[in-house]
Design a protein around this motif. Structure first.
Motif, PDB file in Angstrom:
ATOM      1  N   GLY A 260      76.895  31.005  41.513  1.00 57.01           N
ATOM      2  CA  GLY A 260      77.805  31.698  42.333  1.00 57.01           C
ATOM      3  C   GLY A 260      79.007  30.818  43.237  1.00 57.01           C
ATOM      4  N   SER A 261      79.131  29.610  43.150  1.00 52.71           N
ATOM      5  CA  SER A 261      79.881  28.790  44.008  1.00 52.71           C
ATOM      6  C   SER A 261      81.061  28.602  43.377  1.00 52.71           C
ATOM      7  CB  SER A 261      79.443  27.474  44.558  1.00 52.71           C
ATOM      8  OG  SER A 261      79.105  26.646  43.147  1.00 52.71           O
ATOM      9  N   ARG A 262      82.213  28.014  44.232  1.00 53.43           N
ATOM     10  CA  ARG A 262      83.466  27.770  43.562  1.00 53.43           C
ATOM     11  C   ARG A 262      84.039  26.549  44.293  1.00 53.43           C
ATOM     12  NH1 ARG A 262      88.573  32.095  43.031  1.00 53.43           N
ATOM     13  NH2 ARG A 262      90.115  30.485  42.246  1.00 53.43           N
ATOM     14  N   VAL A 263      84.421  25.859  43.287  1.00 54.45           N
ATOM     15  CA  VAL A 263      84.912  24.439  43.986  1.00 54.45           C
ATOM     16  C   VAL A 263      86.152  24.134  43.384  1.00 54.45           C
ATOM     17  CG1 VAL A 263      84.624  21.805  44.179  1.00 54.45           C
ATOM     18  CG2 VAL A 263      82.662  23.363  44.372  1.00 54.45           C
ATOM     19  N   ARG A 264      87.407  23.632  44.012  1.00 52.42           N
ATOM     20  CA  ARG A 264      88.389  22.980  43.520  1.00 52.42           C
ATOM     21  C   ARG A 264      88.436  21.776  43.805  1.00 52.42           C
ATOM     22  NH1 ARG A 264      94.389  25.764  43.450  1.00 52.42           N
ATOM     23  NH2 ARG A 264      93.372  26.948  41.977  1.00 52.42           N
ATOM     24  N   PHE A 284      79.024  19.769  37.291  1.00 55.98           N
ATOM     25  CA  PHE A 284      78.205  20.548  36.770  1.00 55.98           C
ATOM     26  C   PHE A 284      78.068  21.945  37.450  1.00 55.98           C
ATOM     27  CE2 PHE A 284      74.258  17.794  35.086  1.00 55.98           C
ATOM     28  CZ  PHE A 284      75.179  17.017  34.433  1.00 55.98           C
ATOM     29  N   ALA A 285      78.521  23.015  36.399  1.00 53.80           N
ATOM     30  CA  ALA A 285      78.446  24.345  37.207  1.00 53.80           C
ATOM     31  C   ALA A 285      77.518  25.320  36.637  1.00 53.80           C
ATOM     32  CB  ALA A 285      79.942  24.834  36.695  1.00 53.80           C
ATOM     33  N   TYR A 286      76.700  25.670  37.807  1.00 50.67           N
ATOM     34  CA  TYR A 286      75.553  26.614  37.206  1.00 50.67           C
ATOM     35  C   TYR A 286      75.979  28.035  37.107  1.00 50.67           C
ATOM     36  CZ  TYR A 286      73.174  22.185  37.492  1.00 50.67           C
ATOM     37  OH  TYR A 286      72.393  20.986  37.285  1.00 50.67           O
ATOM     38  N   GLU A 287      74.908  29.005  37.067  1.00 47.92           N
ATOM     39  CA  GLU A 287      75.263  30.254  37.075  1.00 47.92           C
ATOM     40  C   GLU A 287      76.530  31.081  37.888  1.00 47.92           C
ATOM     41  OE1 GLU A 287      71.718  32.729  37.503  1.00 47.92           O
ATOM     42  OE2 GLU A 287      72.718  34.623  37.054  1.00 47.92           O
ATOM     43  N   MET A 311      79.081  23.397  31.851  1.00 45.76           N
ATOM     44  CA  MET A 311      78.846  24.634  32.151  1.00 45.76           C
ATOM     45  C   MET A 311      77.253  24.748  31.748  1.00 45.76           C
ATOM     46  SD  MET A 311      82.332  26.023  30.970  1.00 45.76           S
ATOM     47  CE  MET A 311      82.710  24.523  30.139  1.00 45.76           C
ATOM     48  N   MET A 312      76.169  24.848  32.766  1.00 51.74           N
ATOM     49  CA  MET A 312      74.943  24.583  32.482  1.00 51.74           C
ATOM     50  C   MET A 312      74.453  25.894  32.276  1.00 51.74           C
ATOM     51  SD  MET A 312      74.932  21.473  32.523  1.00 51.74           S
ATOM     52  CE  MET A 312      73.335  20.951  32.618  1.00 51.74           C
ATOM     53  N   GLU A 313      74.772  26.949  32.852  1.00 48.20           N
ATOM     54  CA  GLU A 313      74.240  28.269  32.971  1.00 48.20           C
ATOM     55  C   GLU A 313      75.307  29.478  32.597  1.00 48.20           C
ATOM     56  OE1 GLU A 313      70.800  27.276  36.015  1.00 48.20           O
ATOM     57  OE2 GLU A 313      72.028  28.553  36.606  1.00 48.20           O
ATOM     58  N   PRO A 314      74.707  30.639  32.134  1.00 43.23           N
ATOM     59  CA  PRO A 314      75.673  31.672  31.806  1.00 43.23           C
ATOM     60  C   PRO A 314      76.638  32.011  33.088  1.00 43.23           C
ATOM     61  CG  PRO A 314      73.432  32.162  31.049  1.00 43.23           C
ATOM     62  CD  PRO A 314      73.198  31.018  31.938  1.00 43.23           C
ATOM     63  N   VAL A 338      84.954  19.553  28.369  1.00 46.75           N
ATOM     64  CA  VAL A 338      84.335  20.856  28.966  1.00 46.75           C
ATOM     65  C   VAL A 338      83.435  21.047  27.894  1.00 46.75           C
ATOM     66  CG1 VAL A 338      86.254  22.001  29.944  1.00 46.75           C
ATOM     67  CG2 VAL A 338      85.691  22.453  27.429  1.00 46.75           C
ATOM     68  N   TYR A 339      82.097  21.044  28.575  1.00 45.40           N
ATOM     69  CA  TYR A 339      80.777  21.458  27.777  1.00 45.40           C
ATOM     70  C   TYR A 339      80.402  22.561  28.142  1.00 45.40           C
ATOM     71  CZ  TYR A 339      81.341  16.082  26.961  1.00 45.40           C
ATOM     72  OH  TYR A 339      81.763  14.940  26.496  1.00 45.40           O
ATOM     73  N   HIS A 340      80.316  23.602  26.952  1.00 47.66           N
ATOM     74  CA  HIS A 340      79.531  24.761  26.977  1.00 47.66           C
ATOM     75  C   HIS A 340      78.116  24.700  26.565  1.00 47.66           C
ATOM     76  CE1 HIS A 340      83.328  26.966  27.696  1.00 47.66           C
ATOM     77  NE2 HIS A 340      83.983  26.022  26.960  1.00 47.66           N
ATOM     78  N   CYS A 341      77.240  24.523  27.801  1.00 46.90           N
ATOM     79  CA  CYS A 341      75.899  24.053  27.443  1.00 46.90           C
ATOM     80  C   CYS A 341      74.954  25.581  27.576  1.00 46.90           C
ATOM     81  CB  CYS A 341      75.112  23.297  28.393  1.00 46.90           C
ATOM     82  SG  CYS A 341      76.371  21.765  28.503  1.00 46.90           S
ATOM     83  N   ALA A 342      75.770  26.518  27.958  1.00 49.53           N
ATOM     84  CA  ALA A 342      74.922  27.831  28.034  1.00 49.53           C
ATOM     85  C   ALA A 342      75.772  28.847  27.628  1.00 49.53           C
ATOM     86  CB  ALA A 342      74.745  27.810  29.514  1.00 49.53           C
ATOM     87  N   PRO A 343      75.254  30.140  27.172  1.00 48.85           N
ATOM     88  CA  PRO A 343      76.001  31.060  26.787  1.00 48.85           C
ATOM     89  C   PRO A 343      77.192  31.805  27.609  1.00 48.85           C
ATOM     90  CG  PRO A 343      73.668  31.723  26.622  1.00 48.85           C
ATOM     91  CD  PRO A 343      73.611  30.238  27.256  1.00 48.85           C
ATOM     92  N   HIS A 344      77.967  32.490  27.116  1.00 49.87           N
ATOM     93  CA  HIS A 344      78.913  33.267  28.018  1.00 49.87           C
ATOM     94  C   HIS A 344      79.607  32.378  29.113  1.00 49.87           C
ATOM     95  CE1 HIS A 344      77.400  36.606  25.549  1.00 49.87           C
ATOM     96  NE2 HIS A 344      76.494  36.355  25.985  1.00 49.87           N
ATOM     97  N   THR A 345      80.042  31.218  28.522  1.00 49.37           N
ATOM     98  CA  THR A 345      80.755  30.355  29.630  1.00 49.37           C
ATOM     99  C   THR A 345      82.116  30.260  29.077  1.00 49.37           C
ATOM    100  OG1 THR A 345      79.918  28.443  28.251  1.00 49.37           O
ATOM    101  CG2 THR A 345      78.797  28.880  30.351  1.00 49.37           C
ATOM    102  N   THR A 346      83.013  30.023  30.129  1.00 51.14           N
ATOM    103  CA  THR A 346      84.432  30.104  29.803  1.00 51.14           C
ATOM    104  C   THR A 346      85.234  28.598  30.346  1.00 51.14           C
ATOM    105  OG1 THR A 346      84.384  32.373  30.542  1.00 51.14           O
ATOM    106  CG2 THR A 346      86.329  31.436  30.287  1.00 51.14           C
TER     107      THR A 346
END
Lengths: 472, 263
Positions: A260-264, A284-287, A311-314, A338-346
């Motif tokens: 749930g974090s946001r980094v720019r 690495f971006a988690y859920e 993108m590690m988690e949905p 970009v690496y979509h490692c989990a479902p429903h990532t954008t």
């Protein structure tokens, strides 16, 4: 200091003429000899007083670096001589230059960019005492109240050893690539940021405020940890030309975006034309976390930089906005991964490049969707603007899809400044140069509008400078 | 002193093919002229050439504006003298807001010495904003125009209104309207026509180039010229448009022995 003396320390050769005619009036106390080996690393660790784990980490990375073959893809690195580079200069011993020694054209550039007086002196390498130290101090106090840590990485190792050790090198391991290995062995400076759960930092953290620390080194190492539900915007670099006597800049930036974090992370860099700018940036971006890279590259001889998001988690999201301006003698090999490692990532990649006066810009992109990562979306837009027939633009997109339930779009456009556009603007009173500049500024507007105000203004002025004299 | 646009025996070709073949025309400040002709008669060639488009080759002749020959001048220099072209197909400039563009254009055309402009050579922001707001109000243009990227995503009618707004802001001495009514529906023609009409005065000379007389219902010209095969073959008053409306170009073609290239 005593430990340093037993190692090979070379007096700085004060007669050396730096590019742009700078020279040092005061001899720094020490500087490692050219080239990298175990003794230089040990010496560096001694001077810094680093813990054993970091010394081992560096030495291990050095072994990896030695085994890595020279990078063959991307740009031409054949002229890069690793043995002809100083790997460590203690920042506090950096030279004092006199403002009178700063060449007029550089003063003029600062003038045109509207850089404040105090900052100009720092940027020109004049004076180690920079007023922003006070500003930085106030900011750190403010941040401290909400539990945010904002330090240079060297200090962070001493003050927050467990936190640093836990994440350092986990996003970008030493073995990741040749330049990550080199940075892991020889790094100095960079920023360490930790944002506690739920904390939203209201204003951008600017490396700029602490340029007096060892931030603008050649091998900086930045680590940002955004804990659950937190939010932070980090800005590095500045639009003023960064003059370096050394020809290699190789940074590593690691970012952890927890649930749930946001980094720019915003970068605007304008390196001198002799610099190889070879940087590894990864998050690495988690859920449900969101990572945004805003990356503007000007100057340098060769830039190879592809900010990436795993993108590690949905629900994770990665946005990368990259702009490159390649002028005479420059190759900007920039892009995004970009690496979509989990479902429903954008993910969304927007790349814009401008090539001028024989400059070359390349987009190198990678979109990866792991098997089983259903319902992912990725949108890639590559726009290249070529200003004259001597200039060049290429795209090297790779798309690896391991999952059929995926929505990928890739758009690429190459354009030239059209005769009709020029005629239209000129018919309204603009000179050809003003018209071209306006078209280029319009082209990069999507990046500029994402920048903090003062950077946006500088960026536009910088494009204006780059475009000056471009029309015969 | 009145600034006149005087075209003398002008010959223009495109990629070696003659298009304008000896054209004479004079437009004074404060006058409204209509130049009418069918497709392919050379209307747009003339309009673009007068503004200095690099694609068109001037073979011979003169274009005198304010006493000087402008044919050797760049388009921006012509604009600074007070010449304006409202484009038939205005180009899109993505990422550049209409307001930012106009501020630079207005500053360029008016020059740095006037208006007490700031260090950057631009007309002061507040002054510019006030003027732009007033002109947009006068022309009934929506406020959002100023922030939108120049012609980017504009409808045909919006593009033409943006052209007229630029005309209003740049305050030229002579304005050439190239097929400003083309591609517009009846309502849009009325809006554009009324906008131009509101700008007409003793300081503005207008050359309306069109193949269709409907725009002229709103901007009534004192002088009407008919262009056929690169030459003005008839000049007169309002009655010429009436004749065209009822009979078309065919009788004039026959009279001058010109075959219709379109067919």
């Amino acid at each position: 200091m005593a430990t340093s003396e037993k190692n090979t320390i070379e007096e700085l050769d004060i007669s050396k003429e730096y590019q742009y005619g700078f020279h040092d009036d005061i001899t720094p106390k020490f500087k490692s000899r050219k080239g990298l080996d175990e003794s230089v690393i040990n010496e560096m660790c001694d001077i810094k007083g680093e813990p054993d784990w970091m010394r081992e980490y560096r030495l291990n990375a050095y072994q990896i670096f030695k085994q890595k073959p020279m990078t063959k893809w991307g740009g031409d690195l054949t002229q890069l001589d690793f043995d002809d580079i100083y790997y460590y200069v203690k920042a506090s011993d950096r030279s004092e230059r006199s403002w009178d020694d700063v060449p007029d054209d550089i003063k003029k550039t600062f003038d045109r960019l509207g850089i404040p007086e105090a900052e100009r002196k720092f940027l020109a390498g004049v004076g180690a005492q920079y007023d922003s130290e006070v500003v930085y101090h106030n900011i750190v106090e403010e941040l401290d109240k909400i539990g945010v840590v904002f330090l240079d990485t060297d200090t962070a190792i001493k003050e927050y050893p467990d936190l640093v050790k836990k994440y350092f090198g986990t996003i970008i391991p030493s073995a990741d690539n040749q330049f990550a290995a080199l940075n892991s062995a020889a790094w100095s400076g960079g920023s360490f940021v930790y944002v506690p759960p739920g904390v939203k930092v209201e204003y951008p953290l600017q490396a700029y405020f602490r340029i007096n620390s060892e931030n603008m080194g050649q091998f900086e190492r930045t680590l940002i940890i955004a804990d659950e539900g937190s939010q932070v915007h980090y800005v590095e670099g500045c639009t003023a030309p960064t003059y370096s006597s050394e020809s290699l800049h190789s940074a590593v930036v690691e970012i952890v975006c927890m649930k749930g974090s946001r980094v720019r992370y915003t970068t605007i860099q304008n390196w001198a034309n002799n610099v190889y700018n070879l940087v590894t940036k990864r998050a690495f971006a988690y859920e449900d976390a969101q990572m945004e890279w805003v990356d503007g590259n000007l100057g340098s001889k060769l830039t190879m930089k592809y900010p990436s998001v795993y993108m590690m988690e949905p629900g994770a999201r990665g946005d990368i906005l990259s702009i490159a301006f390649a002028s005479k003698g420059q190759h900007q090999d920039a892009g995004a991964k970009v690496y979509h490692c989990a479902p429903h990532t954008t993910s969304q990649i927007t790349s814009k490049s401008i090539s001028k006066d024989g400059g070359r810009s390349s987009y190198r992109g990678w979109v990866d969707v792991a098997k089983g990562a259903k319902g992912c979306k990725s949108h890639v837009v590559c726009d290249a603007l070529i200003l004259d027939k001597d200039s060049r633009s290429d795209t090297y997109p790779v798309i690896e899809i391991g999952e059929s339930d995926t929505n990928i779009e890739h758009e690429a456009r190459v354009s030239k400044i059209g005769e009709e556009q020029l005629f239209y603007l000129m018919s309204r009173g603009l000179s050809e140069e003003e018209a071209s500049t306006m078209i280029v500024n319009g082209f990069i507007e999507p990046l500029v509008k994402e920048l903090p105000m003062e950077y946006a203004v500088e960026m536009n002025r910088l494009i204006q400078l780059q475009m000056e004299g471009s029309v015969g | 002193m009145s600034k006149d646009l005087v075209i003398k025996d002008l010959h223009i070709s495109v990629q070696g093919e003659p298009i304008i073949k000896g054209l004479n025309l004079s437009v004074k400040q404060g006058e409204i002229h209509a130049l009418m002709g069918p497709n392919g008669s050379g209307k747009s060639t003339l309009a673009n050439s007068l503004m200095g488009h690099p694609l068109y080759e001037i073979d011979s002749g003169e274009v005198i504006f304010d006493g000087a020959d402008v044919l050797d001048l760049e388009p921006n220099e012509r604009a600074k003298l007070g010449l304006f072209l409202a484009f038939q197909y205005p180009t899109t400039i993505p990422g550049v807001s209409l307001a930012n563009f106009l501020r630079l254009a207005v500053s360029a055309v008016r020059g740095k010495s006037e208006n007490g402009s700031g260090n950057d050579g631009l007309i002061p922001m507040r002054e510019f904003r006030r003027e732009l707001r007033d002109k947009m109000k006068q022309l009934g243009v929506d406020d959002s125009f100023a922030r939108r990227y120049l012609n980017d995503g504009f409808s045909g009618g919006e593009k033409k209104r943006a052209e007229i707004l630029q005309l209003a802001m740049l305050e030229p001495k002579i304005a050439i309207l190239d097929e400003t009514d083309s591609g517009l529906d009846i309502d849009a023609v009325r809006i554009v026509g009324e906008s131009v009409s509101s700008l007409i005065g003793p300081d503005l000379g207008v050359l309306i180039i069109t193949h269709y007389p409907r725009l002229l219902d709103y901007i009534r010209p004192e002088f009407v010229h008919i262009l056929l095969d690169g030459r003005i073959v008839e000049s007169g008053g309002w009655e010429l448009t009436q004749m065209l409306e009822t009979e078309g170009y065919e009788p004039i073609r026959e009279k001058h022995g010109i075959t219709d290239k379109e067919e």
